[in-house]
Design a protein around this motif. Sequence first.
Motif, PDB file in Angstrom:
ATOM      1  N   ALA A  23      61.384 -22.463  -5.911  1.00 20.56           N
ATOM      2  CA  ALA A  23      60.076 -21.902  -5.828  1.00 20.56           C
ATOM      3  C   ALA A  23      59.027 -22.293  -6.977  1.00 20.56           C
ATOM      4  N   THR A  24      57.707 -22.260  -6.689  1.00 15.87           N
ATOM      5  CA  THR A  24      56.680 -22.760  -7.686  1.00 15.87           C
ATOM      6  C   THR A  24      55.498 -21.977  -6.990  1.00 15.87           C
ATOM      7  N   ASP A  25      54.581 -21.819  -8.187  1.00 12.51           N
ATOM      8  CA  ASP A  25      53.190 -21.232  -8.009  1.00 12.51           C
ATOM      9  C   ASP A  25      52.086 -22.470  -8.214  1.00 12.51           C
ATOM     10  N   ILE A  26      52.465 -23.615  -8.407  1.00 11.26           N
ATOM     11  CA  ILE A  26      51.715 -24.810  -8.701  1.00 11.26           C
ATOM     12  C   ILE A  26      51.505 -25.581  -7.487  1.00 11.26           C
ATOM     13  N   PRO A  27      50.278 -25.959  -7.277  1.00 11.29           N
ATOM     14  CA  PRO A  27      50.147 -26.570  -5.955  1.00 11.29           C
ATOM     15  C   PRO A  27      50.613 -27.860  -6.067  1.00 11.29           C
ATOM     16  N   LYS A  28      50.150 -28.801  -7.211  1.00 13.85           N
ATOM     17  CA  LYS A  28      50.437 -29.993  -7.262  1.00 13.85           C
ATOM     18  C   LYS A  28      51.843 -30.295  -8.032  1.00 13.85           C
ATOM     19  N   TYR A  29      52.971 -30.123  -7.226  1.00 11.20           N
ATOM     20  CA  TYR A  29      54.300 -30.222  -7.839  1.00 11.20           C
ATOM     21  C   TYR A  29      55.277 -31.235  -6.826  1.00 11.20           C
ATOM     22  N   ASN A  30      56.247 -31.818  -7.688  1.00  5.82           N
ATOM     23  CA  ASN A  30      56.986 -32.698  -6.788  1.00  5.82           C
ATOM     24  C   ASN A  30      58.483 -32.364  -7.018  1.00  5.82           C
ATOM     25  N   TYR A  31      59.190 -32.362  -5.834  1.00  5.19           N
ATOM     26  CA  TYR A  31      60.784 -31.969  -6.021  1.00  5.19           C
ATOM     27  C   TYR A  31      61.362 -33.257  -5.663  1.00  5.19           C
ATOM     28  N   MET A  32      62.423 -33.819  -6.490  1.00  2.31           N
ATOM     29  CA  MET A  32      63.191 -34.922  -5.958  1.00  2.31           C
ATOM     30  C   MET A  32      64.726 -34.358  -5.764  1.00  2.31           C
ATOM     31  N   TYR A  33      65.234 -34.973  -4.658  1.00  4.55           N
ATOM     32  CA  TYR A  33      66.797 -34.912  -4.510  1.00  4.55           C
ATOM     33  C   TYR A  33      67.349 -36.323  -4.498  1.00  4.55           C
ATOM     34  N   PHE A  34      68.244 -36.453  -5.425  1.00  6.77           N
ATOM     35  CA  PHE A  34      69.073 -37.725  -5.216  1.00  6.77           C
ATOM     36  C   PHE A  34      70.497 -37.538  -4.821  1.00  6.77           C
ATOM     37  N   VAL A  35      70.412 -38.202  -3.633  1.00  5.95           N
ATOM     38  CA  VAL A  35      71.765 -37.919  -2.785  1.00  5.95           C
ATOM     39  C   VAL A  35      72.620 -39.081  -2.933  1.00  5.95           C
ATOM     40  N   LYS A  36      73.917 -39.044  -3.219  1.00  4.67           N
ATOM     41  CA  LYS A  36      74.819 -40.132  -3.010  1.00  4.67           C
ATOM     42  C   LYS A  36      75.843 -39.846  -1.886  1.00  4.67           C
ATOM     43  N   VAL A  37      75.400 -40.693  -0.624  1.00  3.40           N
ATOM     44  CA  VAL A  37      76.408 -40.405   0.559  1.00  3.40           C
ATOM     45  C   VAL A  37      77.616 -41.253   0.597  1.00  3.40           C
ATOM     46  N   VAL A  38      78.589 -40.714   0.938  1.00  5.64           N
ATOM     47  CA  VAL A  38      79.816 -41.097   1.436  1.00  5.64           C
ATOM     48  C   VAL A  38      80.488 -40.967   2.652  1.00  5.64           C
ATOM     49  N   SER A  39      80.846 -42.088   3.016  1.00 11.80           N
ATOM     50  CA  SER A  39      81.415 -42.044   4.391  1.00 11.80           C
ATOM     51  C   SER A  39      82.685 -41.385   4.633  1.00 11.80           C
ATOM     52  N   THR A  40      82.922 -40.578   5.581  1.00 13.38           N
ATOM     53  CA  THR A  40      84.108 -39.832   5.741  1.00 13.38           C
ATOM     54  C   THR A  40      84.488 -39.749   6.994  1.00 13.38           C
ATOM     55  N   SER A  41      85.853 -40.106   7.297  1.00 10.15           N
ATOM     56  CA  SER A  41      86.545 -40.068   8.506  1.00 10.15           C
ATOM     57  C   SER A  41      87.423 -39.117   8.852  1.00 10.15           C
ATOM     58  N   TYR A  42      87.749 -38.347   9.871  1.00  8.56           N
ATOM     59  CA  TYR A  42      88.753 -37.204  10.164  1.00  8.56           C
ATOM     60  C   TYR A  42      89.330 -37.833  11.391  1.00  8.56           C
ATOM     61  N   ILE A  43      90.564 -37.990  11.050  1.00  4.86           N
ATOM     62  CA  ILE A  43      91.401 -38.871  12.322  1.00  4.86           C
ATOM     63  C   ILE A  43      92.560 -37.610  12.777  1.00  4.86           C
ATOM     64  N   PRO A  44      92.702 -37.332  13.795  1.00  7.12           N
ATOM     65  CA  PRO A  44      93.683 -36.223  14.097  1.00  7.12           C
ATOM     66  C   PRO A  44      94.927 -36.794  14.621  1.00  7.12           C
ATOM     67  N   LEU A  45      95.949 -36.089  15.058  1.00  5.03           N
ATOM     68  CA  LEU A  45      97.028 -36.651  15.441  1.00  5.03           C
ATOM     69  C   LEU A  45      96.974 -37.192  16.732  1.00  5.03           C
ATOM     70  N   GLY A  46      97.511 -38.529  16.863  1.00  6.71           N
ATOM     71  CA  GLY A  46      97.718 -39.282  17.841  1.00  6.71           C
ATOM     72  C   GLY A  46      96.298 -40.192  18.047  1.00  6.71           C
ATOM     73  N   SER A  47      95.362 -40.028  17.172  1.00  3.27           N
ATOM     74  CA  SER A  47      94.054 -40.832  17.205  1.00  3.27           C
ATOM     75  C   SER A  47      94.374 -42.405  16.369  1.00  3.27           C
TER      76      SER A  47
END
Length: 344
Positions: A196-220
């Motif tokens: 939340a902000t009450d200032i119009p000229k405002y900048n939000y930055m989210y730096f995201v580190k993405v990691v590949s993920t696998s889910y392998i069930p039985l028999g797959s």
Amino acid sequence: MDVSGEQQTGVMHGVNRVRLAPESEGGHVIETTALDLHSDDAAAHLDPEYCGDCYGPPAPANAAKPGCCSTCDEVREAYASVSWAFGRGENVEQCEREGYGERLDAQRREGCRIEGGLRVNKVVGNFHIAPGRSFSNGNIHVHDLDNFVHSPVEGGHTFTHHIHHLRFGPQLPDEIVSNLGGPSSDLNPLDGTSQATDIPKYNYMYFVKVVSTSYIPLGSKGLLSSNPENDVQDQALGSYGHAADGSIETHQYSVTSHRRSLSGLNDGTGDPRERQHAQGGIPGVFFSYDISPMKVINREVRSRSFTDFLTGVCAVVGGTLTVAAAVDRGVYEGAMRVKKLHQG
């Protein structure tokens, strides 16, 4: 925009723009429309020979009629090509005909929710939500902020926001998430984030580190991960990541955030003598994502029964006795040979 600096304007997407009533009126949904990225509206006029004026700049290259600006959107595109601010479109015949200024004023106090998904290249890049029409000036991505900066709304617009859900790839079923030993917020930490902000000229930055993920069930066999030539482009948006054998290819991520006032003011979070923000920039919410070279593989295995436990214990005991017997035999043979050498 990816790491090479090229804008991906032709991405496959299914993004909807939801108009919300002002918070004072309950914030209910007014209208939901599909967001057609980087498209041009067809001219709607009676005279097929109509050729509208561009009011100074040259006509855009993608105009419906070469050398003409038939719609308000084409006039805005022409202004953007020469980096001119457009404003409300006063005295522009096309915009007055389409009611551009009236529609703009009617929505100034409204909120907006963006929902849907889009497909981008698996390289470092960013996507953002910012005011005004976007265009490229040379190799620089900019926005026309005239209507945002000169808003007649008291206090102006702000980028107070709430992130309901953000993920990269398919969502794992709740049953699988519980088996992994944690809530879904561990995989998607931005879920439920509010700023939340009450200032119009405002900048939000989210730096995201993405990691590949696998889910392998039985028999797959994990066909997606073992087949790198799987043609992603031939699959519908949102369907990639699900294999016929039940395996899922998705991503989890970690995130850090930063916020600042574009006026160069201190945001009140520390000593102004130690922290002073730089001036300038584009107001909005920016998500910068980086792809990790690591990969997490969650493979489902059968739980061990008591019989399996006994078998394992017997194997350990049997192996220990075998090794002990071999060592004893070696020591005995060595002692006998030494004894014979002394006697001879």
